[in-house]
Design a protein around this motif. Structure first.
Motif, short mmCIF file in Angstrom:
data_model
loop_
_atom_site.label_atom_id
_atom_site.label_comp_id
_atom_site.label_asym_id
_atom_site.label_seq_id
_atom_site.Cartn_x
_atom_site.Cartn_y
_atom_site.Cartn_z
N ILE A 213 0.84 -1.20 0.00
CA ILE A 213 0.00 0.00 0.00
C ILE A 213 0.88 1.26 0.00
O ILE A 213 0.95 1.98 -0.98
CB ILE A 213 -0.95 0.00 1.22
N ASN A 214 1.58 1.48 1.12
CA ASN A 214 2.41 2.70 1.22
C ASN A 214 3.90 2.38 1.13
O ASN A 214 4.74 3.15 1.58
CB ASN A 214 2.09 3.42 2.54
N THR A 215 4.20 1.24 0.57
CA THR A 215 5.58 0.76 0.48
C THR A 215 6.45 1.69 -0.38
O THR A 215 6.01 2.16 -1.44
CB THR A 215 5.55 -0.64 -0.17
N VAL A 216 7.67 1.91 0.11
CA VAL A 216 8.66 2.61 -0.71
C VAL A 216 9.51 1.49 -1.32
O VAL A 216 10.29 0.84 -0.61
CB VAL A 216 9.52 3.56 0.15
N LEU A 235 0.02 6.47 -6.96
CA LEU A 235 -0.95 7.56 -6.79
C LEU A 235 -0.30 8.88 -6.38
O LEU A 235 -0.85 9.95 -6.59
CB LEU A 235 -1.98 7.17 -5.72
N GLY A 236 0.85 8.77 -5.70
CA GLY A 236 1.52 9.98 -5.23
C GLY A 236 1.07 10.43 -3.85
O GLY A 236 1.44 11.52 -3.42
N PHE A 237 0.23 9.66 -3.20
CA PHE A 237 -0.14 10.00 -1.82
C PHE A 237 -0.39 8.72 -1.02
O PHE A 237 -0.62 7.67 -1.61
CB PHE A 237 -1.39 10.91 -1.78
N GLU A 238 -0.34 8.86 0.32
CA GLU A 238 -0.54 7.69 1.17
C GLU A 238 -2.00 7.30 1.26
O GLU A 238 -2.88 8.14 1.13
CB GLU A 238 -0.04 8.00 2.59
N ILE A 239 -2.22 6.03 1.48
CA ILE A 239 -3.58 5.51 1.60
C ILE A 239 -3.72 4.95 3.01
O ILE A 239 -2.78 4.32 3.51
CB ILE A 239 -3.76 4.30 0.65
#
Ligand code: BTN
Length: 323
Positions: A213-216, A235-239
């Motif tokens: 999901i928010n993995t780098v 997406l360019g933003f966190e979920i």
């Protein structure tokens, strides 16, 4: 409530104000060091807490927290996720789900873990879960169906995942046969279904899925960082992982009920549309064998019907590459 939960409760009730370490320690009758340690643990589990030596502590956001309490607050399902087993770390949520299902855990129980030491993928592969950033979830289902219909639940899962992606505005994904979600050719999610059954009756099905999901991805282990992707990076933003999971469980429950009532055709149609696989030329690797052909259809069990030089062949396992 343990001390950590009591501190969280205090912070949540006074979310606009700073609470000093001294105030918290007096109210709870614990040392300042214990307050400080518990605050650090809360930060590690995703609570965004601002700390100042002069002012104390203030809760800024719970957005990154994945917990039973946060999930229960927003869950709108009837049965799915009404029992939650949560681990900070376990071997594999599928293994745990299988074990508690064997002992009688009820339909709809959901097992979640922040990290897995032996996350399982398809074909004996490993699955890495990124703590605090990914989701590793297994659902225990007890459908009253014959075992031959159980593989359809993997397709139901892929469609439900894709519907959540549609809802959050991500439209660059595709379902890759048999059970992956890819974004621009890189893997964002995988599904692993397991089952315990007699010859004519399913005892239970475990559907596990992992999603970045928010993995780098640059920070992932080197063997997967070039083949993986995450929703956040696309997406360019966190979920919010909790919101993602609550939405998924709701959508899955709806599709599962549709499947049970005999309407699988609609789900299969969505799967085919979202996989964009029809008429694609592919190479299939089955163990050490390779097969080339064009996908002509996908049958009710999710098997590919491949037109090859030697006629139509049904493919029910393996890895595919588009050519
Ligand atoms: C694959 O891509 O081959 C399937 C990956 C499935 C991973 C999930 S994470 C939650 C659940 N627990 C596991 O051990 N595996 C699945």
């Amino acid at each position: 409530m343990n001390n950590r939960e009591k501190i969280l409760d205090l912070l949540q009730k006074s979310s606009e104000e700073w609470l000093s370490g001294e105030y918290i320690s007096n109210i709870l009758g614990i040392s300042r060091t214990a307050v400080w340690k518990n605050i650090n643990t809360l930060k590690d589990t995703g609570y965004q807490i601002e700390s100042s030596s002069k002012l104390g502590h203030k809760l800024i956001s719970s957005k990154n927290v994945l917990s039973t309490a946060e999930l229960e607050k927003i869950l709108t399902t009837d049965t799915l996720g009404r029992e939650i087993v949560f681990f900070n770390e376990t071997d594999s949520t599928n293994v745990q789900a299988f074990s508690i299902a064997t002992k009688g855990a009820s339909h709809g129980t959901v097992v979640i873990s922040e990290s897995q030491s032996m996350g399982k993928g398809r074909l004996q592969r490993k699955w890495y879960t990124d703590p605090g950033k990914g989701l590793a979830v297994s659902m225990i289902l007890r459908p009253v169906i014959e075992p031959i219909y159980a593989p359809r639940l993997t397709l139901v899962t892929a469609v439900a995942l894709s519907e959540v992606l549609d809802e959050i505005g991500l439209n660059t994904y595709e379902i890759k046969w048999p059970n992956d979600i890819l974004i621009k050719g890189k893997k964002a999610a995988g599904i692993l279904s397991e089952m315990k059954a007699d010859i004519d009756r399913v005892d239970f099905v475990i559907i596990g899925f992992g999603i970045n999901i928010n993995t780098v991805t640059d920070l992932l282990p080197h063997e997967i960082k070039d083949i993986a992707c995450s929703l956040m990076e696309e997406l360019g933003f966190e979920i919010s992982r909790t919101e993602f999971l609550a939405t998924f469980l709701k959508k899955f429950e709806e599709s599962y009920n549709e499947f049970l009532s005999g309407n699988f055709a609609g789900i299969l149609e969505k799967w085919i549309e979202k996989s964009k696989i029809l008429n694609k030329k592919i190479k299939v690797t089955i163990l050490d064998r390779e097969l080339y052909g064009t996908v002509r259809s996908v049958n009710d069990d999710g098997n590919l019907i491949l037109e090859t030089g030697e006629g139509l062949k049904t493919i029910n396992s393996g890895d595919i590459n588009y050519i």
